[in-house]
Design an enzyme around this catalytic site. Structure first.
Site, PDB file in Angstrom:
ATOM      1  N   CYS A  66      28.543  21.266   4.215  1.00  0.00           N
ATOM      2  CA  CYS A  66      29.799  20.882   3.570  1.00  0.00           C
ATOM      3  C   CYS A  66      30.402  22.034   2.783  1.00  0.00           C
ATOM      4  O   CYS A  66      31.624  22.200   2.736  1.00  0.00           O
ATOM      5  CB  CYS A  66      29.569  19.679   2.653  1.00  0.00           C
ATOM      6  SG  CYS A  66      28.273  19.943   1.423  1.00  0.00           S
ATOM      7  N   HIS A 334      27.549  17.587  -2.713  1.00  0.00           N
ATOM      8  CA  HIS A 334      28.559  17.712  -1.664  1.00  0.00           C
ATOM      9  C   HIS A 334      29.656  18.676  -2.089  1.00  0.00           C
ATOM     10  O   HIS A 334      29.904  18.885  -3.288  1.00  0.00           O
ATOM     11  CB  HIS A 334      29.160  16.331  -1.397  1.00  0.00           C
ATOM     12  CG  HIS A 334      29.949  16.230  -0.133  1.00  0.00           C
ATOM     13  ND1 HIS A 334      29.554  16.808   1.053  1.00  0.00           N
ATOM     14  CD2 HIS A 334      31.132  15.612   0.147  1.00  0.00           C
ATOM     15  CE1 HIS A 334      30.438  16.549   1.990  1.00  0.00           C
ATOM     16  NE2 HIS A 334      31.406  15.835   1.463  1.00  0.00           N
ATOM     17  N   ASN A 355      37.828  15.890   2.977  1.00  0.00           N
ATOM     18  CA  ASN A 355      36.396  15.894   3.241  1.00  0.00           C
ATOM     19  C   ASN A 355      36.119  16.509   4.616  1.00  0.00           C
ATOM     20  O   ASN A 355      37.049  16.847   5.347  1.00  0.00           O
ATOM     21  CB  ASN A 355      35.859  14.461   3.158  1.00  0.00           C
ATOM     22  CG  ASN A 355      34.372  14.401   2.897  1.00  0.00           C
ATOM     23  OD1 ASN A 355      33.692  15.419   2.810  1.00  0.00           O
ATOM     24  ND2 ASN A 355      33.838  13.199   2.775  1.00  0.00           N
TER      25      ASN A 355
END
Length: 399
Positions: A66, A334, A355
């Site tokens: 991520c 994250h 995201n």
């Protein structure tokens, strides 16, 4: 405070054990699917105030990358801001180079440092500086028939090579361990091209970074906020994924949102790293906030309606923020990309966050994150130093 039961798993798997990162990523997404309310989107009326242009939503697959997806998305928006034609930067090329550097550190530290997929936002800047960049279509990382990233086997193999090196069975390390380790990475991700053609011109990764992407790594800074360190100075952010032991600037908690607001108002997006395992974070519903009541103290009806329209939030203090970090309730789970600002029907402001889990939620890959959530759950932000208010930049001696 809200979802402590998931923390040990995240700390042990998502951040540390490379062989389990893909599973941990899937586990986290699946656990967040339980944090939702039916027809939530119909109960929120978001009106965008600022929405900065960004590139399409990506899917990191079964990999803990991520940090690379979010920070490279950030760089792509920087290209747009600079008036350039954006190009999708190979996220896996960045990750591959970070894995090489991480492996070197692991051996030098006799195995006493983090391994696995995890990384930090600054890794993208550091790898860009040292290795340049590649376009996604030149280096996809999909070298053995998969259509999305699937890194568990690779990480297990690579970890085995490094652990063997650390055991030092010959009593003296040969120079070949790094060749063996890199060969494992490249057998799964593909060989790195020394040169390639892009739009009719030949480039190396370094010339592509300089001539096409065109950012200056020195223009980017990373900030955090913890009261245990002097404000407006630098400190080493003590999270497992800061394997390079980089330093970040320390600002007050309210400065975090003031800086993000100033950046967005001036056309700069922001890379975000933090904790997303709270009950007030729902990927499916695309909303993140800090409920005014602890989840354990809610009635069944309150739990069911947690995302049915705007809710009251808990007021966040610097003491709460520090305590949550110290007791592992805030971890660096994250990384995502803040691309705008929106208001709900009551006038409360939320950040628009991109995201890298695909366009699989109510807002097609984006979510709305309250400012209180950012104050409470941020571990670091990355931005162009031009987005920092001048008075704060002066306090930190950022020129």
């Amino acid at each position: 405070m809200y979802n402590f039961s998931v923390k040990p798993f995240l700390a042990a798997s998502l951040l540390v054990a490379g062989m389990q990162v893909g599973f941990a990523q899937d586990y986290l997404v699946n656990s967040l699917k339980n944090n939702q309310s039916a027809n939530s989107k119909d109960s929120f009326q978001f009106t965008d105030v600022i929405n900065i242009e960004n590139t399409p939503v990506k899917n990191q697959g079964s990999s803990g990358t991520c940090w690379s997806y979010s920070a490279n998305s950030f760089l792509e928006s920087e290209m747009i801001r600079m008036g350039k034609q954006p190009v999708e930067i190979s996220q896996v090329y960045t990750a591959r180079n970070a894995y090489v550097e991480k492996g070197k550190n692991y051996v030098r530290m006799h195995g006493a440092i983090t391994l696995g997929d995890g990384g930090a936002l600054h890794d993208v800047i550091n790898m860009y500086r040292k290795y340049g960049a590649l376009p996604q279509n030149v280096y996809t990382g999909l070298n053995y028939g998969t259509t999305v990233n699937k890194f568990e086997e690779m990480q297990t193999m690579a970890q085995g090579v490094l652990e063997a090196a650390v055991k030092n069975p010959n009593g003296e390390l040969s120079p070949n361990w790094i060749k063996a380790y890199t060969a494992v990475l490249d057998s799964y991700l593909g060989d790195v091209p020394q040169s390639f053609d892009y739009k009719g011109k030949k480039y190396t990764p370094q010339t592509f970074a300089k001539e096409v992407v065109g950012i200056n790594p020195d223009d980017y800074v990373e900030l955090s906020s913890f009261k245990e360190h002097p404000y407006y100075s630098k400190f080493v952010l003590m999270v497992p994924d800061n394997w390079s032991l980089d330093m970040v600037y320390n600002v007050k908690m309210d400065d975090l949102t003031a800086i993000i607001d100033n950046a967005l108002k001036n056309g700069y997006t922001v890379g975000w790293a933090g904790d997303v395992s709270e009950k007030g974070f729902s990927w499916k519903n695309g909303v993140a906030y800090i409920p005014s009541k602890n989840f354990a103290d809610m009635t069944a009806e309150e739990k069911e309606s947690i995302f049915k329209g705007p809710q009251a939030e808990m007021e966040i203090t610097e003491d709460m923020r520090q305590k949550a970090f110290d007791n592992y309730q805030t971890t660096d789970d994250h990384g995502m990309h803040i691309v705008g600002l929106s208001k709900d029907q009551n006038g409360k402001e939320y950040y628009i966050v991109k995201n890298s889990w695909g366009a699989t939620n109510d807002y097609k890959g984006y979510l709305y994150m309250s400012k209180n959530f950012v104050k409470y759950k941020t571990t670091a932000i990355l931005l162009n130093k031009g987005g920092i208010p001048k008075d704060l930049a002066k306090k930190m001696d950022i020129k």
